[in-house]
Design an enzyme around this catalytic site. Sequence first.
Site, PDB file in Angstrom:
ATOM      1  N   ASP A   1     -35.336   6.000 -24.303  1.00  0.00           N
ATOM      2  CA  ASP A   1     -35.674   4.644 -23.488  1.00  0.00           C
ATOM      3  C   ASP A   1     -37.003   4.775 -22.730  1.00  0.00           C
ATOM      4  OD1 ASP A   1     -33.319   3.463 -24.172  1.00  0.00           O
ATOM      5  OD2 ASP A   1     -32.323   4.336 -22.690  1.00  0.00           O
TER       6      ASP A   1
ATOM      7  N   ARG B   1     -28.115   8.870  -9.204  1.00  0.00           N
ATOM      8  CA  ARG B   1     -29.335   7.837  -9.254  1.00  0.00           C
ATOM      9  C   ARG B   1     -29.962   7.222  -7.991  1.00  0.00           C
ATOM     10  NH1 ARG B   1     -29.720   9.333 -13.849  1.00  0.00           N
ATOM     11  NH2 ARG B   1     -29.008   8.269 -15.788  1.00  0.00           N
TER      12      ARG B   1
ATOM     13  N   ASP C   1     -26.120   1.842 -14.246  1.00  0.00           N
ATOM     14  CA  ASP C   1     -27.480   2.604 -13.618  1.00  0.00           C
ATOM     15  C   ASP C   1     -28.298   1.518 -13.107  1.00  0.00           C
ATOM     16  OD1 ASP C   1     -26.591   5.244 -13.899  1.00  0.00           O
ATOM     17  OD2 ASP C   1     -27.540   5.617 -15.844  1.00  0.00           O
TER      18      ASP C   1
ATOM     19  N   SER D   1     -26.113   8.887 -26.251  1.00  0.00           N
ATOM     20  CA  SER D   1     -26.811   8.630 -25.028  1.00  0.00           C
ATOM     21  C   SER D   1     -26.100   9.662 -24.222  1.00  0.00           C
ATOM     22  CB  SER D   1     -26.687   7.066 -24.680  1.00  0.00           C
ATOM     23  OG  SER D   1     -26.934   7.038 -23.501  1.00  0.00           O
TER      24      SER D   1
END
Length: 405
Positions: A18, A98, A127, A179
């Site tokens: 990404d 995060r 996320d 992922s």
Amino acid sequence: MDKDKIKKVVLAYSGGLDTSVIITWLKENYNCEIVAVSGDVGQGDDYEVLKEKAIKTGASKLYIADLKEEFVEEYIFPTLKAGAVYENKYFLGTSFARPIIAKKIVEIAKAEGADAIVHGCTGKGNDQVRFELAIKAYAPNMKIIAPWRIWDIKSRDEEIDYAEAHNIPLSFTREESYSRDKNIWHLSHEGLDLENPANEPQFDKILQLGVSPEKAPDVPEYVTISFEKGIPTKINGVEYKPVDLILKLNELGGKNGVGIVDLVENRLVGMKSRGVYETPGGAILYYAHSALETLCLDRDTQHYKHLVAQKFSELVYYGQWYTPLREALTAFVDETQKTVTGEVKVKLYKGNIITASITSPYSLYDEEIATFGEDNVYDQKDSQGFVNLFGLPITVKAMLDEKRK
């Protein structure tokens, strides 16, 4: 958002698919300076290689923030002490990483005078919420760019097509493009064959932190963990710093096939998703901490803490770390942990964690009272009145029901 006003952005950069694609896409669509930031939460990246890749693909610089110690002490340990496990299976490995990364990104964005912060989270995932709630907590007026919400790329395959068309180097093949998210606490695997819950995970293909239970040693391994006020401090009598302690338990748990979870979970955005999580050290710590609490907490506190743990896990999973409620629950948890000190010996064997011994100077367990043998401290006749009073509502209802027949 007026693209012409975006002169500099700070990008949450991992070097994965990404964020690698996003740098090129930003250059094409915003023509702005891109400052990349990688938060080191123990994922084990080669940061020299990562820096070279970020700059080669268009970033002006790459900040590497060592967050491991803060991550363990200020995020992992408070969640461990709370006993928070999302939906009774997920040890929140990505969830609490995060907020700390986002907080550091805001700090750098302010220092750089950035016009916006960019992240590579998809519009389907959790996320995006975790990153953006943390950004709002520390920079409520900061603009946020989330390419997955606005670009023409519709899938991971199309993203790989874009990368190949723009000569963006990738570290995996299309056939193995799971992922993944990794940090010192866990490693998650999603996508490809795992998207169908009918498919058994191919552990030999995907596991990286350890082995499957079938391939674990045939001899059990005993591990003793020492806690002080709910915080793990020693392994087998040897004192470890927090980061090193988790790394050591990851090693011990991984080789014994511990901490592998195959989970269909309920995402915050409303859909279900399936993933495989490896949390070898974390699984051991949660098990041992919970075992010690059974010895050190009174019944009412222990039961109420279970309710708190469920809410705490939801707050962490939903990205609500920087909220008054999470802080208040942490204060409650800290109060409960004042006597959670002692040692827990566990036996690791082919994916299992088994209690071998629990000791504590604050133990509430009294062998003389609990014994099935003869004792001089408990009069069993006392229980008759207790049972009569405890059962009074049942007795009264039954008597009245009899009269009404």
